[in-house]
Design a protein around this motif. Sequence first.
Motif, PDB file in Angstrom:
ATOM      1  N   SER A  37       8.051 -37.322  58.157  1.00 51.44           N
ATOM      2  CA  SER A  37       6.927 -37.073  58.250  1.00 51.44           C
ATOM      3  C   SER A  37       5.959 -38.966  58.789  1.00 51.44           C
ATOM      4  O   SER A  37       6.982 -39.617  57.697  1.00 51.44           O
ATOM      5  N   CYS A  38       5.204 -39.244  59.011  1.00 53.20           N
ATOM      6  CA  CYS A  38       4.642 -40.599  59.221  1.00 53.20           C
ATOM      7  C   CYS A  38       3.010 -40.176  59.291  1.00 53.20           C
ATOM      8  O   CYS A  38       2.406 -39.337  59.531  1.00 53.20           O
ATOM      9  N   TRP A  39       2.894 -40.770  58.285  1.00 51.54           N
ATOM     10  CA  TRP A  39       1.220 -40.957  58.757  1.00 51.54           C
ATOM     11  C   TRP A  39       0.195 -41.519  60.128  1.00 51.54           C
ATOM     12  O   TRP A  39       1.202 -42.124  59.978  1.00 51.54           O
ATOM     13  N   VAL A  40      -0.294 -40.696  59.837  1.00 47.51           N
ATOM     14  CA  VAL A  40      -1.117 -40.486  61.294  1.00 47.51           C
ATOM     15  C   VAL A  40      -2.196 -42.854  60.921  1.00 47.51           C
ATOM     16  O   VAL A  40      -1.190 -43.437  61.923  1.00 47.51           O
ATOM     17  N   TYR A  41      -2.022 -43.247  60.003  1.00 47.72           N
ATOM     18  CA  TYR A  41      -2.710 -44.982  59.277  1.00 47.72           C
ATOM     19  C   TYR A  41      -1.411 -45.912  59.702  1.00 47.72           C
ATOM     20  O   TYR A  41      -1.518 -46.604  60.161  1.00 47.72           O
ATOM     21  N   GLU A  42      -0.319 -45.039  59.816  1.00 49.35           N
ATOM     22  CA  GLU A  42       1.097 -45.655  59.777  1.00 49.35           C
ATOM     23  C   GLU A  42       1.202 -46.124  61.468  1.00 49.35           C
ATOM     24  O   GLU A  42       2.355 -47.451  61.687  1.00 49.35           O
ATOM     25  N   LEU A  43       0.604 -45.420  62.411  1.00 47.92           N
ATOM     26  CA  LEU A  43       1.434 -45.942  63.490  1.00 47.92           C
ATOM     27  C   LEU A  43       0.433 -46.433  64.391  1.00 47.92           C
ATOM     28  O   LEU A  43      -0.179 -46.224  65.483  1.00 47.92           O
ATOM     29  N   ILE A  44      -1.180 -46.711  64.031  1.00 46.88           N
ATOM     30  CA  ILE A  44      -2.305 -46.977  64.846  1.00 46.88           C
ATOM     31  C   ILE A  44      -3.021 -48.396  64.178  1.00 46.88           C
ATOM     32  O   ILE A  44      -2.791 -48.238  62.905  1.00 46.88           O
ATOM     33  N   LEU A  58       9.760 -44.616  64.005  1.00 45.14           N
ATOM     34  CA  LEU A  58       9.490 -43.188  64.928  1.00 45.14           C
ATOM     35  C   LEU A  58      11.482 -43.907  65.439  1.00 45.14           C
ATOM     36  O   LEU A  58      11.777 -43.084  66.357  1.00 45.14           O
ATOM     37  N   GLN A  59      11.966 -44.709  65.045  1.00 46.18           N
ATOM     38  CA  GLN A  59      12.983 -44.792  66.411  1.00 46.18           C
ATOM     39  C   GLN A  59      14.787 -44.055  65.936  1.00 46.18           C
ATOM     40  O   GLN A  59      14.777 -43.839  67.208  1.00 46.18           O
ATOM     41  N   LEU A  60      14.205 -43.315  65.150  1.00 47.53           N
ATOM     42  CA  LEU A  60      15.670 -42.220  65.257  1.00 47.53           C
ATOM     43  C   LEU A  60      14.596 -40.164  65.150  1.00 47.53           C
ATOM     44  O   LEU A  60      15.224 -39.918  65.122  1.00 47.53           O
ATOM     45  N   GLY A  61      13.769 -40.886  65.363  1.00 42.31           N
ATOM     46  CA  GLY A  61      12.780 -39.207  65.692  1.00 42.31           C
ATOM     47  C   GLY A  61      11.850 -39.510  64.229  1.00 42.31           C
ATOM     48  O   GLY A  61      12.165 -40.060  63.587  1.00 42.31           O
ATOM     49  N   VAL A  62      10.736 -38.652  64.330  1.00 44.84           N
ATOM     50  CA  VAL A  62       9.688 -37.544  63.269  1.00 44.84           C
ATOM     51  C   VAL A  62       9.796 -35.961  63.803  1.00 44.84           C
ATOM     52  O   VAL A  62       9.380 -36.003  64.797  1.00 44.84           O
ATOM     53  N   GLY A  63       9.354 -35.545  62.692  1.00 43.99           N
ATOM     54  CA  GLY A  63       9.151 -34.224  62.012  1.00 43.99           C
ATOM     55  C   GLY A  63       8.038 -34.425  62.762  1.00 43.99           C
ATOM     56  O   GLY A  63       7.395 -32.867  63.549  1.00 43.99           O
ATOM     57  N   HIS A  64       7.411 -34.796  61.872  1.00 47.39           N
ATOM     58  CA  HIS A  64       5.677 -35.009  62.450  1.00 47.39           C
ATOM     59  C   HIS A  64       4.681 -35.507  62.426  1.00 47.39           C
ATOM     60  O   HIS A  64       4.874 -36.643  61.374  1.00 47.39           O
ATOM     61  N   ILE A  65       4.023 -35.848  62.717  1.00 43.07           N
ATOM     62  CA  ILE A  65       2.723 -36.782  62.133  1.00 43.07           C
ATOM     63  C   ILE A  65       1.937 -36.050  61.804  1.00 43.07           C
ATOM     64  O   ILE A  65       1.193 -35.446  62.493  1.00 43.07           O
ATOM     65  N   THR A  66       1.786 -36.581  59.832  1.00 37.51           N
ATOM     66  CA  THR A  66       0.085 -35.429  59.567  1.00 37.51           C
ATOM     67  C   THR A  66      -0.770 -36.395  59.236  1.00 37.51           C
ATOM     68  O   THR A  66      -1.090 -37.992  59.915  1.00 37.51           O
ATOM     69  N   ARG A  67      -1.800 -35.909  58.684  1.00 37.55           N
ATOM     70  CA  ARG A  67      -3.142 -36.145  59.330  1.00 37.55           C
ATOM     71  C   ARG A  67      -3.604 -37.119  59.452  1.00 37.55           C
ATOM     72  O   ARG A  67      -4.550 -37.904  59.598  1.00 37.55           O
ATOM     73  N   ILE A  68      -3.136 -36.556  61.086  1.00 37.17           N
ATOM     74  CA  ILE A  68      -4.513 -36.361  62.051  1.00 37.17           C
ATOM     75  C   ILE A  68      -5.449 -37.223  62.568  1.00 37.17           C
ATOM     76  O   ILE A  68      -6.963 -38.453  62.058  1.00 37.17           O
ATOM     77  N   GLY A  69      -6.396 -35.807  61.580  1.00 38.61           N
ATOM     78  CA  GLY A  69      -7.943 -35.967  61.570  1.00 38.61           C
ATOM     79  C   GLY A  69      -8.551 -36.404  60.458  1.00 38.61           C
ATOM     80  O   GLY A  69      -9.830 -36.962  60.020  1.00 38.61           O
ATOM     81  N   GLY A  70      -7.912 -36.644  59.466  1.00 37.68           N
ATOM     82  CA  GLY A  70      -8.065 -36.301  57.940  1.00 37.68           C
ATOM     83  C   GLY A  70      -7.821 -38.324  56.897  1.00 37.68           C
ATOM     84  O   GLY A  70      -8.140 -39.262  56.364  1.00 37.68           O
ATOM     85  N   ALA A  71      -7.019 -38.893  58.010  1.00 39.36           N
ATOM     86  CA  ALA A  71      -6.181 -40.226  57.500  1.00 39.36           C
ATOM     87  C   ALA A  71      -6.724 -41.317  58.349  1.00 39.36           C
ATOM     88  O   ALA A  71      -5.573 -42.480  58.688  1.00 39.36           O
ATOM     89  N   SER A  72      -7.232 -41.128  59.196  1.00 40.58           N
ATOM     90  CA  SER A  72      -7.762 -41.895  60.210  1.00 40.58           C
ATOM     91  C   SER A  72      -8.982 -42.156  60.523  1.00 40.58           C
ATOM     92  O   SER A  72      -9.474 -41.111  59.912  1.00 40.58           O
ATOM     93  N   ASN A  73      -9.329 -43.268  61.555  1.00 35.72           N
ATOM     94  CA  ASN A  73     -11.101 -43.537  62.079  1.00 35.72           C
ATOM     95  C   ASN A  73     -11.306 -43.159  63.016  1.00 35.72           C
ATOM     96  O   ASN A  73     -12.920 -43.111  64.032  1.00 35.72           O
ATOM     97  N   VAL A  74     -10.739 -42.124  63.586  1.00 32.02           N
ATOM     98  CA  VAL A  74     -11.201 -41.091  65.262  1.00 32.02           C
ATOM     99  C   VAL A  74     -11.456 -40.486  64.948  1.00 32.02           C
ATOM    100  O   VAL A  74     -11.918 -39.708  64.024  1.00 32.02           O
ATOM    101  N   ASN A  75     -13.269 -39.807  65.317  1.00 30.11           N
ATOM    102  CA  ASN A  75     -13.930 -39.328  65.322  1.00 30.11           C
ATOM    103  C   ASN A  75     -13.204 -38.208  65.835  1.00 30.11           C
ATOM    104  O   ASN A  75     -12.762 -37.905  66.418  1.00 30.11           O
ATOM    105  N   PRO A  76     -14.218 -36.837  65.797  1.00 30.30           N
ATOM    106  CA  PRO A  76     -13.737 -34.821  66.027  1.00 30.30           C
ATOM    107  C   PRO A  76     -13.634 -35.719  67.757  1.00 30.30           C
ATOM    108  O   PRO A  76     -12.836 -34.986  67.982  1.00 30.30           O
ATOM    109  N   GLN A  77     -14.679 -35.963  68.366  1.00 29.74           N
ATOM    110  CA  GLN A  77     -14.388 -35.844  69.523  1.00 29.74           C
ATOM    111  C   GLN A  77     -13.406 -36.575  70.211  1.00 29.74           C
ATOM    112  O   GLN A  77     -12.765 -37.003  71.113  1.00 29.74           O
ATOM    113  N   GLY A  78     -13.041 -37.899  69.679  1.00 30.55           N
ATOM    114  CA  GLY A  78     -12.271 -38.946  70.041  1.00 30.55           C
ATOM    115  C   GLY A  78     -10.085 -38.350  69.256  1.00 30.55           C
ATOM    116  O   GLY A  78      -9.933 -38.191  70.719  1.00 30.55           O
TER     117      GLY A  78
END
Length: 83
Positions: A37-44, A58-78
């Motif tokens: 997996s990757c933490w979302v903050y590693e991709l944005i 992500l070059q070989l793929g990834v099972g999931h991207i984790t903590r999209i809501g908890g490890a980024s500064n994207v607001n709930p609407q976003g």
Amino acid sequence: MLRGSLPYQDSTRSIDERSADLLGRMTLTEKVAQLGSCWVYELIDNITFAPEKAAPKLQLGVGHITRIGGASNVNPQGKRRGR
């Protein structure tokens, strides 16, 4: 099936057929990458997807991207709108 589509992309086929086709096309390295997996903050950057940051992760793929809501500064609407 759409012309030029691969069997795993054909929604009229069974899940077993599609899974077998896709797994048969994947290398062992790609299959193992699906366990990770990757933490979302590693991709944005801020709240925007950053291809140059994501490419090495992500070059070989990834099972999931984790903590999209908890490890980024994207607001709930976003988050809901993909921003």
